[in-house]
Scaffold this motif. Structure first.
Motif, PDB file in Angstrom:
ATOM      1  N   CYS A 213       0.868  -1.185   0.000  1.00  0.00           N
ATOM      2  CA  CYS A 213       0.000   0.000   0.000  1.00  0.00           C
ATOM      3  C   CYS A 213       0.902   1.231   0.000  1.00  0.00           C
ATOM      4  O   CYS A 213       1.916   1.253   0.711  1.00  0.00           O
ATOM      5  CB  CYS A 213      -0.857  -0.018   1.265  1.00  0.00           C
ATOM      6  SG  CYS A 213      -1.860   1.471   1.448  1.00  0.00           S
ATOM      7  N   CYS A 217      -0.262   3.972   7.457  1.00  0.00           N
ATOM      8  CA  CYS A 217      -1.064   4.347   8.626  1.00  0.00           C
ATOM      9  C   CYS A 217      -0.402   3.776   9.893  1.00  0.00           C
ATOM     10  O   CYS A 217       0.160   2.673   9.850  1.00  0.00           O
ATOM     11  CB  CYS A 217      -2.485   3.812   8.475  1.00  0.00           C
ATOM     12  SG  CYS A 217      -3.295   4.505   7.018  1.00  0.00           S
ATOM     13  N   CYS A 220      -1.245   0.045  10.952  1.00  0.00           N
ATOM     14  CA  CYS A 220      -1.385  -0.995   9.929  1.00  0.00           C
ATOM     15  C   CYS A 220      -0.064  -1.705   9.644  1.00  0.00           C
ATOM     16  O   CYS A 220       1.008  -1.093   9.677  1.00  0.00           O
ATOM     17  CB  CYS A 220      -1.922  -0.359   8.656  1.00  0.00           C
ATOM     18  SG  CYS A 220      -2.089  -1.512   7.307  1.00  0.00           S
ATOM     19  N   HIS A 291     -10.077   2.875  -0.516  1.00  0.00           N
ATOM     20  CA  HIS A 291      -9.716   4.282  -0.269  1.00  0.00           C
ATOM     21  C   HIS A 291     -10.777   5.184  -0.875  1.00  0.00           C
ATOM     22  O   HIS A 291     -10.866   5.310  -2.100  1.00  0.00           O
ATOM     23  CB  HIS A 291      -8.363   4.596  -0.911  1.00  0.00           C
ATOM     24  CG  HIS A 291      -7.227   3.956  -0.208  1.00  0.00           C
ATOM     25  ND1 HIS A 291      -6.571   2.855  -0.680  1.00  0.00           N
ATOM     26  CD2 HIS A 291      -6.644   4.264   0.973  1.00  0.00           C
ATOM     27  CE1 HIS A 291      -5.613   2.514   0.172  1.00  0.00           C
ATOM     28  NE2 HIS A 291      -5.649   3.349   1.182  1.00  0.00           N
TER      29      HIS A 291
HETATM   30  S1  SF4 Z   1      -4.715   1.056   6.733  1.00  0.00           S
HETATM   31 FE1  SF4 Z   1      -3.431   2.618   5.711  1.00  0.00          FE
HETATM   32  S2  SF4 Z   1      -1.458   1.633   5.297  1.00  0.00           S
HETATM   33 FE2  SF4 Z   1      -2.929   0.033   5.825  1.00  0.00          FE
HETATM   34  S3  SF4 Z   1      -3.691  -0.691   3.872  1.00  0.00           S
HETATM   35 FE3  SF4 Z   1      -5.106   0.890   4.576  1.00  0.00          FE
HETATM   36  S4  SF4 Z   1      -4.366   2.824   3.720  1.00  0.00           S
HETATM   37 FE4  SF4 Z   1      -2.727   1.306   3.517  1.00  0.00          FE
END
Ligand code: SF4
Length: 443
Positions: A213, A217, A220, A291
């Motif tokens: 990704c 975050c 994560c 997203h």
């Molecule tokens: S939580 Fe954030 S880092 Fe994790 S997959 Fe989703 S957008 Fe990407």
């Protein structure tokens, strides 16, 4: 005796809850696919398989291939005695596992597990094979092995006379290494798709069109698991979908991507356009959050036309946001675009993350009400601190458990970041989310 090269096993889950919301051991299935393509003979055993014909009770199935797993009550770890829930072992009864492997001859066992705090199922299998098949090498891989390597190595040190190895990555290098030791005994297979066809029944197929990704975050593990963001050729993804649809009549597909909508026009947009051109009728589900910031009017329209019926957006928080993946304005615009494209509250949901250090449950309640106003079904996701992330360090300060000592302490159901969880308040919030969801879905 059925002779194979490798026995691949997806372990049991020991937990307070586990549901088959398009939950499959993707990594292990992919490994099986790659090994089979090389020419290895595989036996794939998913101990969670809800369709095993000899289960004492058939688990209930729900829409789009989802459903329950078979479960038996298990002893709750003593440090979770304050958690007012029962603990289960999900998956086949032990005798059925023994029956499955009793007629097999194999040269190595490959085990994997996903959630870090699901390692007990893996440990039971390691112990079983180390003691009962002392001459057979055991390979261990998966997310737990990647994120909690020291914890795993510590356990493996209890078996100094067994050959137990942690799989190396990338997976292609691991396979090259296997080829030096294990001669190929089967026919090469025409493709390396994850081996869903080794299941007795395939209610859905999981797709992974990208790794990693581009965001990072603080709660994560995506960056820890795949440091780079890589998207597959969309045309190859189309071929894979067509393969399952044409040969196995698969209608339901769940995406496991962490960032499915990034680069929409050149990636998912191409996949959907190509399928529409061929008039392929399938249904898509996104158990991993999408997203919202990438959902333009055009993207929303294509998602609808392309067959998306389960959309989950990652909102996580409204007040005191802790990531930069979306703003509330972007989220609300995405919701408008999706509604305009025809998505209903039944199809459209958003995840709210709660149980963070020093959680403000009133703020969670306000977030639920806000989603209700927007007519978006709220789905609560309990915070599980993941080793190596910055929020893990925060959670260590507020947790009632020594989080670094054992991944079991990070189980989301115990609200590990809270010092004194107010179970009544948690229950009230969960009920509120459920009530809002039910009302929205039936309206
Ligand atoms: S939580 Fe954030 S880092 Fe994790 S997959 Fe989703 S957008 Fe990407």
């Amino acid at each position: 005796m059925h002779k194979v090269d490798f026995l691949l096993i997806n372990p049991w889950i020991y937990d307070f809850s586990a549901h088959d919301f398009w939950l499959k051991p993707y990594g292990l299935l992919k490994l099986a696919g790659l090994l089979r393509k090389e020419g290895y003979k595989i036996y794939f055993l998913d101990l969670l398989d809800p369709f095993h014909p000899e289960l004492p009770k058939t688990p209930k199935r729900k829409a789009y291939g989802t459903g329950h797993f078979y479960k038996e009550v298990s002893l709750k770890p003593y440090f979770f005695l304050d958690v007012p829930r029962r603990y289960f072992r999900y998956g086949l009864p032990f005798e059925l596992f023994l029956k499955e492997i009793s007629n097999l001859k194999f040269k190595a066992v490959m085990l994997s597990t996903t959630m870090t705090y699901w390692y007990p199922g893996l440990f039971v299998l390691i112990d079983f094979f180390a003691k009962n098949y002392p001459d057979i090498p055991i390979f261990v891989g998966g997310i737990y092995a990647k994120l909690c390597r020291a914890h795993l190595e510590n356990f493996l040190s209890l078996y100094p006379d067994s050959r137990i190895e942690i799989a190396s990555y990338p997976i292609e290098n691991f396979i090259e290494r296997l080829k030096k030791e294990f001669p190929l005994t089967g026919e090469t297979h025409p493709h390396d798709y994850p081996s869903f066809d080794l299941y007795k029944k395939i209610p859905y197929v999981v797709l992974l069109t990208s790794l990693g990704c581009p965001f990072n975050c603080p709660y994560c593990a995506s960056k820890k698991i795949f440091s780079k963001f890589i998207q597959r050729d969309p045309h190859l993804v189309v071929e894979e979908i067509l393969y399952w649809n044409k040969n196995f009549n698969i209608i339901d597909f769940a995406f496991y991507d962490d960032a499915l909508l990034v680069n929409f026009e050149k990636h998912l947009g191409v996949i959907l356009e190509e399928l529409l051109k061929r008039n392929i009728k399938v249904r898509f589900h996104t158990p991993n959050a999408l997203h919202a910031r990438f959902i333009t009017k055009e993207a929303a329209k294509l998602l609808k036309e392309g067959g998306f019926v389960t959309i989950r957006l990652g909102l996580e928080r409204i007040e005191n946001r802790i990531d930069e993946k979306v703003t509330l304005e972007e989220f609300e615009e995405a919701v408008r675009n999706l509604k305009e494209a025809g998505f209903t509250a039944k199809e459209l949901g958003a995840y709210l993350l709660y149980g963070l250090p020093e959680e403000d449950f009133k703020a969670v309640e306000r977030a639920l009400k806000h989603l209700e106003k927007l007519q978006v079904s709220p789905y609560l996701s309990e915070f599980s601190p993941i080793p190596g992330t910055s929020l893990f360090e925060e959670a260590k300060k507020t947790s009632r458990y020594p989080l670094s000592e054992d991944p079991l302490f990070t189980n989301k159901s115990v609200f590990p970041a809270l010092k004194n969880p107010d179970w009544e308040e948690i229950h009230r919030i969960k009920n509120l989310a459920r009530t809002i969801r039910k009302a929205l879905i039936s309206s």
